[in-house]
Motif scaffolding. Structure first.
Motif, PDB file in Angstrom:
ATOM      1  N   PHE A  89       0.963  -1.136   0.050  1.00 12.86           N
ATOM      2  CA  PHE A  89       0.047   0.141  -0.065  1.00 12.86           C
ATOM      3  C   PHE A  89       0.959   1.291  -0.040  1.00 12.86           C
ATOM      4  O   PHE A  89       1.578   1.591   1.008  1.00 12.86           O
ATOM      5  CB  PHE A  89      -0.818  -0.046   1.306  1.00 12.86           C
ATOM      6  N   LYS A  90       0.904   2.008  -0.981  1.00 10.39           N
ATOM      7  CA  LYS A  90       1.683   3.146  -1.107  1.00 10.39           C
ATOM      8  C   LYS A  90       1.046   4.519  -0.679  1.00 10.39           C
ATOM      9  O   LYS A  90      -0.278   4.621  -0.688  1.00 10.39           O
ATOM     10  CB  LYS A  90       2.072   3.400  -2.506  1.00 10.39           C
ATOM     11  N   SER A  91       1.711   5.239  -0.070  1.00  9.97           N
ATOM     12  CA  SER A  91       1.146   6.763   0.551  1.00  9.97           C
ATOM     13  C   SER A  91       0.561   7.383  -0.596  1.00  9.97           C
ATOM     14  O   SER A  91       0.114   8.274  -0.254  1.00  9.97           O
ATOM     15  CB  SER A  91       2.438   7.295   1.196  1.00  9.97           C
ATOM     16  N   ASP A  92       0.883   7.194  -1.853  1.00  6.47           N
ATOM     17  CA  ASP A  92       0.132   8.056  -2.982  1.00  6.47           C
ATOM     18  C   ASP A  92      -1.390   7.518  -3.184  1.00  6.47           C
ATOM     19  O   ASP A  92      -2.069   7.973  -3.960  1.00  6.47           O
ATOM     20  CB  ASP A  92       0.810   7.917  -4.285  1.00  6.47           C
ATOM     21  N   GLY A  93      -1.894   6.493  -2.390  1.00  8.84           N
ATOM     22  CA  GLY A  93      -3.318   5.850  -2.614  1.00  8.84           C
ATOM     23  C   GLY A  93      -3.358   4.816  -3.612  1.00  8.84           C
ATOM     24  O   GLY A  93      -4.387   4.387  -3.798  1.00  8.84           O
ATOM     25  N   THR A  94      -2.241   4.141  -4.061  1.00  8.06           N
ATOM     26  CA  THR A  94      -2.287   3.106  -5.022  1.00  8.06           C
ATOM     27  C   THR A  94      -1.578   1.815  -4.236  1.00  8.06           C
ATOM     28  O   THR A  94      -0.974   1.976  -3.219  1.00  8.06           O
ATOM     29  CB  THR A  94      -1.544   3.282  -6.193  1.00  8.06           C
ATOM     30  N   PHE A  95      -2.056   0.667  -4.822  1.00  9.08           N
ATOM     31  CA  PHE A  95      -1.473  -0.551  -4.194  1.00  9.08           C
ATOM     32  C   PHE A  95      -1.176  -1.468  -5.333  1.00  9.08           C
ATOM     33  O   PHE A  95      -1.765  -1.416  -6.269  1.00  9.08           O
ATOM     34  CB  PHE A  95      -2.676  -1.161  -3.344  1.00  9.08           C
ATOM     35  N   THR A  96      -0.421  -2.549  -4.919  1.00  7.14           N
ATOM     36  CA  THR A  96      -0.278  -3.845  -5.663  1.00  7.14           C
ATOM     37  C   THR A  96      -0.276  -4.905  -4.686  1.00  7.14           C
ATOM     38  O   THR A  96       0.096  -5.037  -3.717  1.00  7.14           O
ATOM     39  CB  THR A  96       1.244  -3.518  -6.552  1.00  7.14           C
ATOM     40  N   MET A  97      -0.738  -6.081  -5.260  1.00  4.16           N
ATOM     41  CA  MET A  97      -0.908  -7.324  -4.511  1.00  4.16           C
ATOM     42  C   MET A  97      -0.344  -8.388  -5.357  1.00  4.16           C
ATOM     43  O   MET A  97      -0.451  -8.480  -6.671  1.00  4.16           O
ATOM     44  CB  MET A  97      -2.204  -7.413  -4.052  1.00  4.16           C
ATOM     45  N   PHE A  98       0.316  -9.187  -4.732  1.00  5.15           N
ATOM     46  CA  PHE A  98       1.020 -10.434  -5.415  1.00  5.15           C
ATOM     47  C   PHE A  98       0.631 -11.640  -4.876  1.00  5.15           C
ATOM     48  O   PHE A  98       0.580 -11.667  -3.577  1.00  5.15           O
ATOM     49  CB  PHE A  98       2.481 -10.218  -5.564  1.00  5.15           C
ATOM     50  N   ASN A  99       0.668 -12.850  -5.414  1.00  9.12           N
ATOM     51  CA  ASN A  99       0.422 -14.157  -4.843  1.00  9.12           C
ATOM     52  C   ASN A  99       1.639 -14.322  -4.137  1.00  9.12           C
ATOM     53  O   ASN A  99       2.782 -13.703  -4.193  1.00  9.12           O
ATOM     54  CB  ASN A  99       0.082 -15.087  -5.854  1.00  9.12           C
ATOM     55  N   LEU A 100       1.596 -15.284  -3.247  1.00  7.86           N
ATOM     56  CA  LEU A 100       2.860 -15.856  -2.398  1.00  7.86           C
ATOM     57  C   LEU A 100       3.951 -16.455  -3.397  1.00  7.86           C
ATOM     58  O   LEU A 100       5.236 -16.261  -2.823  1.00  7.86           O
ATOM     59  CB  LEU A 100       2.283 -16.876  -1.443  1.00  7.86           C
ATOM     60  N   ASP A 101       3.607 -16.613  -4.594  1.00  6.09           N
ATOM     61  CA  ASP A 101       4.824 -17.104  -5.499  1.00  6.09           C
ATOM     62  C   ASP A 101       5.339 -15.887  -6.337  1.00  6.09           C
ATOM     63  O   ASP A 101       5.945 -16.066  -7.467  1.00  6.09           O
ATOM     64  CB  ASP A 101       4.144 -18.120  -6.496  1.00  6.09           C
ATOM     65  N   ASP A 102       4.885 -14.566  -5.973  1.00  2.54           N
ATOM     66  CA  ASP A 102       5.274 -13.618  -6.663  1.00  2.54           C
ATOM     67  C   ASP A 102       4.615 -13.277  -8.006  1.00  2.54           C
ATOM     68  O   ASP A 102       4.850 -12.073  -8.615  1.00  2.54           O
ATOM     69  CB  ASP A 102       6.886 -13.391  -6.882  1.00  2.54           C
ATOM     70  N   THR A 103       3.638 -13.976  -8.245  1.00  2.00           N
ATOM     71  CA  THR A 103       2.910 -13.669  -9.544  1.00  2.00           C
ATOM     72  C   THR A 103       2.020 -12.363  -9.222  1.00  2.00           C
ATOM     73  O   THR A 103       1.328 -12.101  -8.011  1.00  2.00           O
ATOM     74  CB  THR A 103       2.107 -14.874 -10.111  1.00  2.00           C
ATOM     75  N   PRO A 104       1.728 -11.655 -10.146  1.00  2.00           N
ATOM     76  CA  PRO A 104       0.671 -10.509 -10.076  1.00  2.00           C
ATOM     77  C   PRO A 104      -0.565 -11.023  -9.606  1.00  2.00           C
ATOM     78  O   PRO A 104      -1.134 -11.946 -10.285  1.00  2.00           O
ATOM     79  CB  PRO A 104       0.523  -9.777 -11.350  1.00  2.00           C
ATOM     80  N   LYS A 105      -1.269 -10.446  -8.683  1.00  3.50           N
ATOM     81  CA  LYS A 105      -2.783 -10.533  -8.055  1.00  3.50           C
ATOM     82  C   LYS A 105      -3.651  -9.375  -8.644  1.00  3.50           C
ATOM     83  O   LYS A 105      -4.563  -9.906  -9.230  1.00  3.50           O
ATOM     84  CB  LYS A 105      -2.544 -10.571  -6.809  1.00  3.50           C
ATOM     85  N   MET A 106      -3.396  -8.219  -8.214  1.00  2.38           N
ATOM     86  CA  MET A 106      -4.127  -6.997  -8.567  1.00  2.38           C
ATOM     87  C   MET A 106      -3.461  -5.615  -8.282  1.00  2.38           C
ATOM     88  O   MET A 106      -2.378  -5.731  -7.500  1.00  2.38           O
ATOM     89  CB  MET A 106      -5.415  -7.188  -7.770  1.00  2.38           C
ATOM     90  N   HIS A 107      -3.996  -4.647  -8.990  1.00  5.30           N
ATOM     91  CA  HIS A 107      -3.457  -3.259  -8.353  1.00  5.30           C
ATOM     92  C   HIS A 107      -4.543  -2.606  -8.418  1.00  5.30           C
ATOM     93  O   HIS A 107      -5.500  -2.855  -9.160  1.00  5.30           O
ATOM     94  CB  HIS A 107      -2.111  -2.936  -9.463  1.00  5.30           C
ATOM     95  N   GLY A 108      -4.182  -1.217  -8.006  1.00  8.50           N
ATOM     96  CA  GLY A 108      -5.426  -0.104  -8.094  1.00  8.50           C
ATOM     97  C   GLY A 108      -5.098   0.920  -7.028  1.00  8.50           C
ATOM     98  O   GLY A 108      -3.990   1.171  -6.791  1.00  8.50           O
ATOM     99  N   ASP A 109      -6.635   1.375  -6.670  1.00  2.67           N
ATOM    100  CA  ASP A 109      -6.306   2.185  -5.549  1.00  2.67           C
ATOM    101  C   ASP A 109      -6.906   1.892  -4.258  1.00  2.67           C
ATOM    102  O   ASP A 109      -7.712   1.079  -4.084  1.00  2.67           O
ATOM    103  CB  ASP A 109      -7.405   3.428  -6.031  1.00  2.67           C
ATOM    104  N   TRP A 110      -6.429   2.305  -3.078  1.00  2.00           N
ATOM    105  CA  TRP A 110      -6.687   1.972  -1.781  1.00  2.00           C
ATOM    106  C   TRP A 110      -7.131   3.241  -0.934  1.00  2.00           C
ATOM    107  O   TRP A 110      -6.679   4.375  -1.055  1.00  2.00           O
ATOM    108  CB  TRP A 110      -5.863   1.202  -1.159  1.00  2.00           C
ATOM    109  N   SER A 111      -7.982   3.009   0.271  1.00  2.00           N
ATOM    110  CA  SER A 111      -8.172   3.636   1.328  1.00  2.00           C
ATOM    111  C   SER A 111      -8.473   3.193   2.614  1.00  2.00           C
ATOM    112  O   SER A 111      -8.963   1.754   2.666  1.00  2.00           O
ATOM    113  CB  SER A 111      -9.352   4.987   0.725  1.00  2.00           C
TER     114      SER A 111
END
Length: 175
Positions: A89-111
């Motif tokens: 979770f980045k302080s600019d309001g964006t996020f990235t998530m990855f599976n435990l094997d480091d494959t991309p899961k999702m990204h977007g905005d958060w609050s």
């Protein structure tokens, strides 16, 4: 930017976050994503000392899950496996998530709601189009634990799973 302009901007952001929190309270917390057109501006800065700042302070790894009775649930269980991974979770309001094997899961905005009671993610595709919104109740959020609650059936609050995350030093994988 003057102090007055900054205060106005922060007040506007707080109102927007409160609106997202209120909408989240009306939405389902089931594991099914809920389509929406509401978005948190990615340029929104996290206020120091806020619950959102706590979430953005470290990367998180899903380390366990429990059910409504406090029983440990395997991370491979159908009720929790969609929530497992590394979250950044980045302080600019964006996020990235990855599976435990480091494959991309999702990204977007958060609050996080100003009162620290809910976390909202708005997943986006690579073109920046919203795919779904997920609002979850925060059970704990401190420097050692970020736990949120999910309900498999939105209208049954007696059955739930707590998804437990702890800080990690795992570097964020490249997308």
């Amino acid at each position: 930017m003057t102090g007055k302009e900054m205060t106005k901007r922060i007040a506007t952001l707080a109102v927007a976050l409160a609106a997202v929190g209120l909408l989240g309270a009306c939405s389902s917390n089931s594991s099914e994503p809920i389509p929406t057109t509401i978005s948190t501006p990615a340029s929104a800065a996290v206020t120091p000392g806020s619950p959102a700042a706590m979430l953005a302070a470290t990367p998180w790894e899903t380390t366990s899950a429990t059910d409504a009775h406090g029983t440990v649930v395997p991370l491979t269980d159908d009720h929790v496996k969609n929530y497992v991974g590394f979250a950044y979770f980045k302080s600019d309001g964006t996020f990235t998530m990855f599976n435990l094997d480091d494959t991309p899961k999702m990204h977007g905005d958060w609050s996080v709601s100003p009162d620290g009671r809910t976390r909202t993610i708005i997943a986006k595709n690579d073109a920046g189009q919203e795919q779904f919104t997920r609002v979850v109740d925060i059970v704990t959020l401190n420097d050692k634990d970020f736990t949120y609650r999910v309900y498999p059936t939105a209208d049954d609050r007696t059955v739930y799973f707590d998804i437990i995350h702890t800080p990690t030093t795992h570097p964020e994988p490249a997308k």
